[in-house]
Design a protein around this motif. Structure first.
Motif, short mmCIF file in Angstrom:
data_model
loop_
_atom_site.label_atom_id
_atom_site.label_comp_id
_atom_site.label_asym_id
_atom_site.label_seq_id
_atom_site.Cartn_x
_atom_site.Cartn_y
_atom_site.Cartn_z
N ILE A 290 1.13 -0.92 0.09
CA ILE A 290 0.24 -0.42 0.20
C ILE A 290 0.62 1.10 0.03
CG2 ILE A 290 -1.71 1.28 1.34
CD1 ILE A 290 -2.88 -1.46 2.36
N ALA A 291 1.78 1.33 0.84
CA ALA A 291 2.97 2.31 1.26
C ALA A 291 3.62 2.75 -0.86
CB ALA A 291 3.77 1.69 1.82
N LEU A 292 4.04 1.27 -1.12
CA LEU A 292 4.37 1.52 -3.03
C LEU A 292 3.32 2.77 -3.38
CD1 LEU A 292 6.40 -1.14 -2.88
CD2 LEU A 292 7.47 0.51 -2.76
N GLY A 293 2.50 2.30 -3.38
CA GLY A 293 1.33 2.23 -3.87
C GLY A 293 0.61 3.67 -4.35
N THR A 294 0.12 3.70 -2.82
CA THR A 294 -0.30 5.19 -2.31
C THR A 294 0.83 6.13 -2.63
OG1 THR A 294 -1.73 6.12 -0.60
CG2 THR A 294 0.13 4.82 -0.19
N GLY A 295 1.78 5.66 -1.96
CA GLY A 295 3.17 6.98 -2.46
C GLY A 295 3.43 7.14 -3.64
N GLY A 296 3.86 5.79 -4.99
CA GLY A 296 3.94 6.48 -6.24
C GLY A 296 3.06 7.06 -6.76
N ILE A 297 1.70 7.30 -6.36
CA ILE A 297 0.73 7.31 -7.04
C ILE A 297 0.58 9.13 -6.58
CG2 ILE A 297 -0.54 6.14 -7.75
CD1 ILE A 297 -2.82 6.86 -6.03
N LYS A 298 0.95 9.38 -5.56
CA LYS A 298 0.88 10.72 -4.93
C LYS A 298 0.96 11.93 -5.33
CE LYS A 298 -0.42 9.67 0.11
NZ LYS A 298 -1.58 10.19 0.20
N PRO A 299 2.28 12.07 -5.79
CA PRO A 299 3.07 13.32 -6.26
C PRO A 299 3.42 13.31 -7.69
CG PRO A 299 4.30 11.75 -6.29
CD PRO A 299 3.36 10.97 -5.57
N CYS A 300 1.94 12.13 -8.78
CA CYS A 300 1.81 11.93 -9.58
C CYS A 300 0.32 12.38 -9.89
CB CYS A 300 1.25 10.79 -10.86
SG CYS A 300 3.37 9.96 -10.54
N VAL A 301 -0.64 11.83 -9.24
CA VAL A 301 -1.87 12.69 -9.54
C VAL A 301 -2.31 14.02 -9.35
CG1 VAL A 301 -4.42 12.87 -8.18
CG2 VAL A 301 -3.03 10.58 -8.77
N ALA A 302 -1.73 14.91 -8.36
CA ALA A 302 -1.66 16.15 -8.27
C ALA A 302 -1.66 17.22 -9.48
CB ALA A 302 -1.27 16.89 -7.37
N ALA A 303 0.08 16.47 -9.78
CA ALA A 303 0.39 16.57 -10.96
C ALA A 303 0.36 17.12 -12.10
CB ALA A 303 2.49 16.68 -10.89
N PHE A 304 -0.41 15.71 -12.60
CA PHE A 304 -1.53 15.30 -13.55
C PHE A 304 -2.82 15.78 -14.02
CE2 PHE A 304 -4.35 12.45 -15.92
CZ PHE A 304 -3.71 11.86 -17.01
N GLY A 305 -2.89 16.32 -12.52
CA GLY A 305 -4.08 16.88 -12.78
C GLY A 305 -3.53 18.59 -13.11
N GLY A 306 -3.02 19.20 -12.80
CA GLY A 306 -2.70 20.84 -13.08
C GLY A 306 -2.35 20.35 -14.57
N ASP A 307 -1.79 18.88 -15.35
CA ASP A 307 -1.19 19.56 -16.20
C ASP A 307 -2.48 19.94 -17.26
OD1 ASP A 307 1.67 19.14 -15.89
OD2 ASP A 307 1.11 16.79 -16.06
N GLN A 308 -3.45 19.20 -17.09
CA GLN A 308 -4.27 19.74 -18.25
C GLN A 308 -4.93 21.15 -18.47
OE1 GLN A 308 -5.50 16.75 -18.55
NE2 GLN A 308 -4.07 16.21 -17.33
N PHE A 309 -3.98 22.15 -17.21
CA PHE A 309 -4.70 23.79 -17.56
C PHE A 309 -3.34 23.95 -18.35
CE2 PHE A 309 -6.79 22.17 -13.81
CZ PHE A 309 -7.65 22.38 -13.72
N GLU A 310 -3.50 25.38 -18.90
CA GLU A 310 -2.36 26.11 -19.92
C GLU A 310 -1.46 27.35 -18.89
OE1 GLU A 310 -1.44 25.43 -22.82
OE2 GLU A 310 -3.29 23.79 -23.27
N GLU A 311 -1.06 27.82 -19.23
CA GLU A 311 0.41 28.62 -18.50
C GLU A 311 -0.53 29.43 -17.94
OE1 GLU A 311 2.44 27.45 -16.34
OE2 GLU A 311 3.51 26.50 -17.41
#
Length: 676
Positions: A100-121
């Protein structure tokens, strides 16, 4: 899952409070250390989208293993409801938590940044709103989980014996994680996916390492001083990378004090939950479990995020008050410290209601008089300190050394007994009567406060015949005259007590039991017309209400809103375009360090009083808050897009004419480019 985790450790694996707290915070720390791994995988090889998918599968498998580890029938060969080999459950639990630590930790930085990627500068406002909604959504899920998971835990399930249903409490989140993953994959075609841009973390580390080593290699040479210590990497790395690393290092330096906030915040899942186990959870007709009090945090998040985002922040802007991100983070830290001051005050009130149990080689002894006349007793032959117990009443507990005697006197009838206690640090009760001579029977009492809202009940038969007793239909068994029953655990409320003597049945409704009490109930009469009992309260029920935790939750949650939501947005906005996940991982790393701080401070302080530990954490956070506010005062905000625009595709800085053409004003001083 975290809502019930510390209680799983304590009540299923039977660990004590300190070990449960240590393992809980170790698990949380690992969950927030692994984001570095997730960021490396996402930015270097798979990209954020695939990283989220693959590590979510690991996450789900870990949750399934946790569910299997909690099946008490797995090793319950003798079918007594207790694991025969607890090591199997511990090994499976640790394996599940690691996955669980590997899974949840691994996706944590990606989820927020992936959401931010959907917006233009240029969509700063929309991206800021997204991070608020993103955090709101997380806490909506947290609200549901902290309500439902404890309910699932409270169910009874099993093949051979019925026990608390931790397998379902862990299994349902596993099933829902599968559903969430499927929904995420279905939306694949709608997402903007940024391709991985190389092993950026390794590049950053190498760049920093080279700059430091190059600086020390040339410290004795007469080389002109450079503007920034990272400029010593120019011999090997291009100017764009150095500029980007400067932005990252500047923010990471600012993060150094932040773990102290998380050291306090994450204790709501450990120390605050354990605090709630010693409180009264009766809200009208609803009984709140200790782990369900964490719903207050989630409810307040859902309420306060829109209040701050659409009310307080716009109002401050209209009043021309510059409530910048770093000022918000500072205020958040201060509010968290105040929450722990309130928790300390509540703890002092709880401590006043808790029983004091014997320590060292001592025991506690009380006396119940089952005769019709008053009983006088004293310990160790000291009649000057004698006490009188009326008929069918009990004395208080007396703390004694184990090697002792007790004198019992009814009028002119006297008898001395040695106090034969099997073990120290334990409570005992004498029942005494006078027939042809003074008789006394010693029985061991419960020596810790009942937990999980239970009440410990045992009966004393003061009648001349055997009596069969039931409480709420559950048989206590036969109780001989002048004898004790075994303890039985009952929950909150009024219970039906039934007795049977030689075919004659009697019953009555009990007093209303609360949370965490212990009673010795003397059966005085059982006839066809009536049943009469006398209650002796051995341990007081929890009397400090759980509602008193709400102010500390309000302060902590208010601090979380202005600290955590702001931190996510700040980390994204200050990160170079190819290092979004890196800085998100750096932000999450502060959570890991915070949980490690809990283990270090709590262990090193060695405080026996919980309220003192709360005050210590509050004082440390106030000190750190002052340090951070000074650092924030000297911080200058960056615009990564503007800085990166000053470099060409080869990573070299554009010439003066190109920069002026782009709208930059160039002067002769260092760092002289400013946007017109």
């Amino acid at each position: 899952m975290r809502a019930v985790l510390v209680l799983y450790f304590k009540y299923f694996l039977l660990w004590d409070d300190n070990l449960s707290t240590v393992v809980y915070h170790t698990f949380v720390a690992v969950c927030y250390l692994t984001p570095i791994l997730g960021a490396i995988i996402a930015d270097s090889w798979l990209g954020k989208f695939k990283t989220i998918i693959y590590l979510s599968i690991v996450y789900t498998v870990g949750q399934i293993v946790m569910s299997v580890s909690a099946i008490h029938d797995l090793t319950d060969g003798n079918r007594d409801g207790k694991p025969d080999n607890v090591v199997v459950h511990i090994v499976l639990s640790m394996l599940g938590l690691i996955l669980i630590a590997l899974g949840t930790g691994g996706i944590k930085p990606c989820v927020a940044a992936f959401g931010g990627d959907q917006f233009e500068e240029e969509q700063d406002k929309q991206r800021s709103r997204f991070f608020s909604i993103f955090y709101l959504s997380i806490n909506a899920g947290s609200l549901l989980s902290t309500i439902i998971t404890p309910i699932l835990r409270g169910l009874e399930c099993g093949i051979h014996t019925q026990e608390k249903c931790y397998p379902v409490a862990f299994g349902v989140p596993a099933a829902l994680m599968v559903v969430a993953l499927i929904v995420f994959i279905i939306g694949s075609g709608m997402y903007k996916k940024v391709s991985p841009q190389g092993n950026i973390i390794i590049q950053v580390l190498k760049c920093i390492s080279f700059a430091i080593s190059n600086r020390f290699r040339n410290r004795s040479k007469s080389i002109p001083k450079r503007e920034h210590w990272l400029d010593w990497a120019k011999e090997k790395y291009d100017e764009l990378l150095i500029a980007q690393v400067k932005m990252v290092v500047k923010v990471l330096f600012l993060y150094i004090p932040l773990p102290m906030f998380w050291a306090l915040f994450d204790q709501q899942g450990s120390r605050w939950t354990l605090q709630a186990t010693t409180m009264d959870g009766h809200f009208g007709t609803i009984q709140i479990q200790p782990d369900q009090m964490q719903t207050v945090n989630a409810i307040l998040i859902i309420v306060l995020v829109p209040v701050f985002d659409m009310g307080i922040y716009p109002l401050l802007r209209k009043c021309n008050l510059n409530f910048s991100p770093l000022k918000r983070i500072t205020v958040g830290m201060f509010l968290a410290a105040m929450a722990f001051v309130v928790a300390a005050i509540i703890q002092t009130e709880i401590d006043k209601t808790l029983p004091t149990f014997p320590k060292g080689s001592q025991i506690d002894v009380k006396v119940i008089n089952l005769d019709t006349e008053n009983l006088t007793f004293s310990f160790n032959g000291n009649m000057q300190d004698s006490s009188i117990v009326p008929s069918l009443q009990a004395s208080r507990y007396y703390t004694l050394p184990m090697d002792n005697t007790v004198n019992f006197t009814y009028g002119s009838t006297f008898k001395q007994f040695p106090v034969v206690a099997p073990s120290d640090k334990t409570r005992y009760t004498y029942i005494v009567r006078n027939t042809t001579s003074v008789e006394a029977v010693l029985d061991e009492d419960i020596s810790k406060k009942p937990e999980q809202g239970s009440n410990a009940i045992k009966f004393v038969n003061a009648l001349q015949e055997n009596i069969t007793v039931k409480i709420n239909g559950a048989s206590i068994g036969d109780i001989l005259p002048f004898s004790f029953s075994n303890y039985t655990m009952v929950n909150l409320g009024v219970k039906k007590i039934e007795g049977s003597i030689a075919g004659v049945n009697c019953s009555l409704d009990s007093e209303k039991f609360g949370f965490g009490s212990s009673y010795t109930i003397i059966i005085k009469e059982c006839s066809s017309s009536a049943m009469s009992v006398e209650y002796i309260e051995d341990i007081q029920a929890n009397s400090v209400h759980m509602a008193l935790q709400i102010p500390q939750y309000f302060l902590l949650t208010s601090g979380e809103v202005v600290f955590s939501v702001t931190g996510l947005e700040f980390s994204y906005s200050q990160a170079p375009s190819n290092m979004k996940s890196v800085l998100q991982a750096g932000w999450l790393l502060t959570v890991a360090v915070g949980n490690i701080i809990v283990l270090i401070v709590a262990g090193a302080a060695g405080l026996s009083e919980q309220w003192a530990e709360y005050v210590l954490f509050a004082a440390l956070l106030v000190a750190v808050c002052i340090i951070f506010s000074i650092m924030a005062y000297f911080y200058t905000y960056s615009d990564p897009a503007e800085i990166e625009a000053q470099f060409d595709s080869d990573g070299k800085k554009k010439n003066k004419k190109e920069l002026e053409a782009m709208g930059f004003e160039i002067s002769d001083g260092p760092q002289s480019q400013t946007k017109m």
